[in-house]
Design a protein around this motif. Structure first.
Motif, PDB file in Angstrom:
ATOM      1  N   HIS A  28      39.544   9.380  20.669  1.00  0.00           N
ATOM      2  CA  HIS A  28      39.276  10.582  21.748  1.00  0.00           C
ATOM      3  C   HIS A  28      38.438  10.166  22.988  1.00  0.00           C
ATOM      4  O   HIS A  28      38.968  10.336  24.068  1.00  0.00           O
ATOM      5  CB  HIS A  28      38.676  11.525  21.090  1.00  0.00           C
TER       6      HIS A  28
ATOM      7  N   SER B 275      32.236  15.890  25.950  1.00  0.00           N
ATOM      8  CA  SER B 275      33.575  15.474  26.806  1.00  0.00           C
ATOM      9  C   SER B 275      33.721  15.853  28.288  1.00  0.00           C
ATOM     10  O   SER B 275      34.264  15.164  28.990  1.00  0.00           O
ATOM     11  CB  SER B 275      34.669  16.065  25.985  1.00  0.00           C
TER      12      SER B 275
ATOM     13  N   ALA C 261      29.625   8.934  18.995  1.00  0.00           N
ATOM     14  CA  ALA C 261      30.358   9.817  18.273  1.00  0.00           C
ATOM     15  C   ALA C 261      30.724   9.359  17.119  1.00  0.00           C
ATOM     16  O   ALA C 261      30.532   7.869  16.928  1.00  0.00           O
ATOM     17  CB  ALA C 261      31.710  10.292  18.968  1.00  0.00           C
TER      18      ALA C 261
ATOM     19  N   ARG D  11      35.908  18.762  17.162  1.00  0.00           N
ATOM     20  CA  ARG D  11      35.828  18.768  18.240  1.00  0.00           C
ATOM     21  C   ARG D  11      36.716  19.916  19.253  1.00  0.00           C
ATOM     22  O   ARG D  11      37.551  20.323  18.544  1.00  0.00           O
ATOM     23  CB  ARG D  11      36.236  17.340  19.202  1.00  0.00           C
TER      24      ARG D  11
ATOM     25  N   ALA E 151      31.945  13.318  22.034  1.00  0.00           N
ATOM     26  CA  ALA E 151      33.210  13.938  21.719  1.00  0.00           C
ATOM     27  C   ALA E 151      32.991  15.517  21.673  1.00  0.00           C
ATOM     28  O   ALA E 151      34.425  16.165  21.425  1.00  0.00           O
ATOM     29  CB  ALA E 151      33.660  13.623  20.381  1.00  0.00           C
TER      30      ALA E 151
ATOM     31  N   ASP F  14      36.050   9.900  15.928  1.00  0.00           N
ATOM     32  CA  ASP F  14      36.437  10.412  17.577  1.00  0.00           C
ATOM     33  C   ASP F  14      36.352   9.241  18.508  1.00  0.00           C
ATOM     34  O   ASP F  14      36.563   9.522  19.578  1.00  0.00           O
ATOM     35  CB  ASP F  14      35.087  11.444  17.748  1.00  0.00           C
TER      36      ASP F  14
END
Length: 303
Positions: free
Chosen positions: A180, A155, A173, A296, A150, A177
Motif C-alpha cells: 500500500h 496516508s 507500517a 487501514r 498506512a 501494508d
C-alpha cells in the motif's frame, strides 16, 4: 432525531442510542441533515475518557466531528450555503446524529464527483495532513519520515507531501501494508527495533522532517531519526512541544483548507480509502475496529 451518545466513559458498549430533539441553528449557523459521519480514533479516545478530553467534556455527549449531508436550515445572518445544498463539514462533537448544527464557515459544498461516504471521511484527515505539512514546512527536495504511514492520517500526509514536491517519503507500517505504501509512492520500513536503522539505510544523507501519530515511544524514535525536534510533529502527544521541543500543528481547521482538499480530490490528486461503511446503529462495532488499532482506510457511519 436518532443519535448515538456517550453516557459514561468506557469501552464501545457505552455508546448508547438516543432520541434527541432536532437542534435549531443560531445566528451565523447552519443545520445539516447528516447522511454520513466519519468515525475517527479521536472519537474512541474521547469515549474512553482519555486525558485531556475527559476534563473538557460533559456527559452525555454526541461524538463525531466530520460529516456529509444536506443543509436544511439557516440561522439568522448565516451567509449560506443555501437550504438544499449538499455539503461536507466538521464540528467539535455532534456528528453521530440525524442533524448537526455548525457555523456556516465549517461547511463547504459537496460536488457530485465526491460521494457522501468519502466526503464524510475527508475533513479531518485531509485538513490534518495539510496542517502537519504546513507546520513541518515540507516542500520540494525534502525527505520526510511518516510513522503509522498506512493509517488514514498517515496516508494523507504521504499523498500530500509528494503532491507538494517532497523528494522522498519514508513510511513505517506493518509488512502487510508495505505494498500500500509503495502504491502511494513511499518507501516502506517496518515498525520495531530495526526501524531507525532501516530509515537510515533508505536515506543515508538524513531525514529533514518527521511525523508521528502512534505513541510516545515511537515519537522518541522519530526524534532520533530526524536528529532535532524543530521539524518533528506528533498528533498523539499534545504536550510533546513542551516536553520535547517539537512543533505543533499549524493553524486550525477551516473552510478554506477543506475546500482545497475537495479540489484535490476532484482533480484526482487526493483519494479517500474507505475501510468499512456501517449504519450509525452499529457505532459500537466501528469503535471496536478503532480500538483494535489494525487495518487501514476510513470508517464511515451512515444514516
Amino acid at each position: 432525531m436518532y443519535a448515538i451518545t456517550i453516557t459514561r466513559f468506557g469501552g464501545p458498549d457505552v455508546l448508547t442510542p438516543a432520541d434527541l430533539p432536532v437542534p435549531e441553528p443560531g445566528p451565523g449557523q447552519v443545520r445539516v441533515r447528516v447522511a454520513a459521519a466519519g468515525a475517527l480514533p479521536i472519537d474512541a479516545r474521547v469515549r474512553r475518557g482519555e486525558v485531556p478530553w475527559r476534563d473538557r467534556i460533559t456527559l452525555p455527549l454526541v461524538p463525531g466531528n466530520q460529516f456529509a449531508g444536506t443543509v436544511d436550515a439557516l440561522g439568522e445572518g448565516a451567509p449560506g450555503p443555501a437550504v438544499g445544498t449538499p455539503v461536507l463539514g466538521f464540528s467539535t462533537f455532534g456528528a453521530y446524529a440525524g442533524s448537526v448544527v455548525v457555523g456556516a464557515d465549517q461547511v463547504v459544498p459537496r460536488p457530485d464527483a465526491l460521494p457522501e461516504a468519502e466526503a464524510a471521511a475527508l475533513p479531518a484527515r485531509a485538513q490534518g495532513a495539510m496542517m502537519v505539512l504546513d507546520a513541518l514546512r515540507v516542500g520540494p527536495g525534502d525527505t520526510l519520515f511518516v510513522n503509522s504511514a498506512a493509517g488514514g492520517l498517515g496516508s494523507a500526509v504521504v499523498r500530500l507531501a509528494l503532491h507538494r514536491g517532497a523528494d522522498r517519503v519514508i513510511g513505517a507500517a506493518s509488512e502487510a501494508d508495505h505494498d500500500h505504501l509503495r502504491s502511494l509512492g513511499a518507501i516502506p520500513v517496518t515498525y520495531g527495533e530495526a526501524m531507525v536503522e532501516q530509515v537510515r539505510a533508505a536515506a543515508p544523507e538524513g531525514v529533514d522532517a518527521g511525523f508521528d501519530s502512534r505513541d510516545d515511544a515511537s515519537l522518541r524514535r522519530v526524534l532520533e531519526i530526524v536528529g532535532s525536534p524543530e521539524r518533528v510533529l506528533s498528533m498523539v502527544s499534545p504536550d510533546a512541544p513542551a516536553r520535547y521541543g517539537t512543533v505543533a500543528p499549524d493553524g486550525i481547521r477551516s473552510a478554506r483548507r477543506l475546500a482545497r482538499a475537495v479540489d484535490l480530490y476532484v482533480s484526482g490528486e487526493y483519494a479517500v480509502e474507505l475501510r468499512e461503511v456501517l449504519p450509525l446503529a452499529e457505532a459500537a462495532r466501528a469503535h471496536r475496529i478503532l480500538d483494535s488499532g489494525h487495518g487501514r482506510g476510513a470508517l464511515v457511519l451512515t444514516l
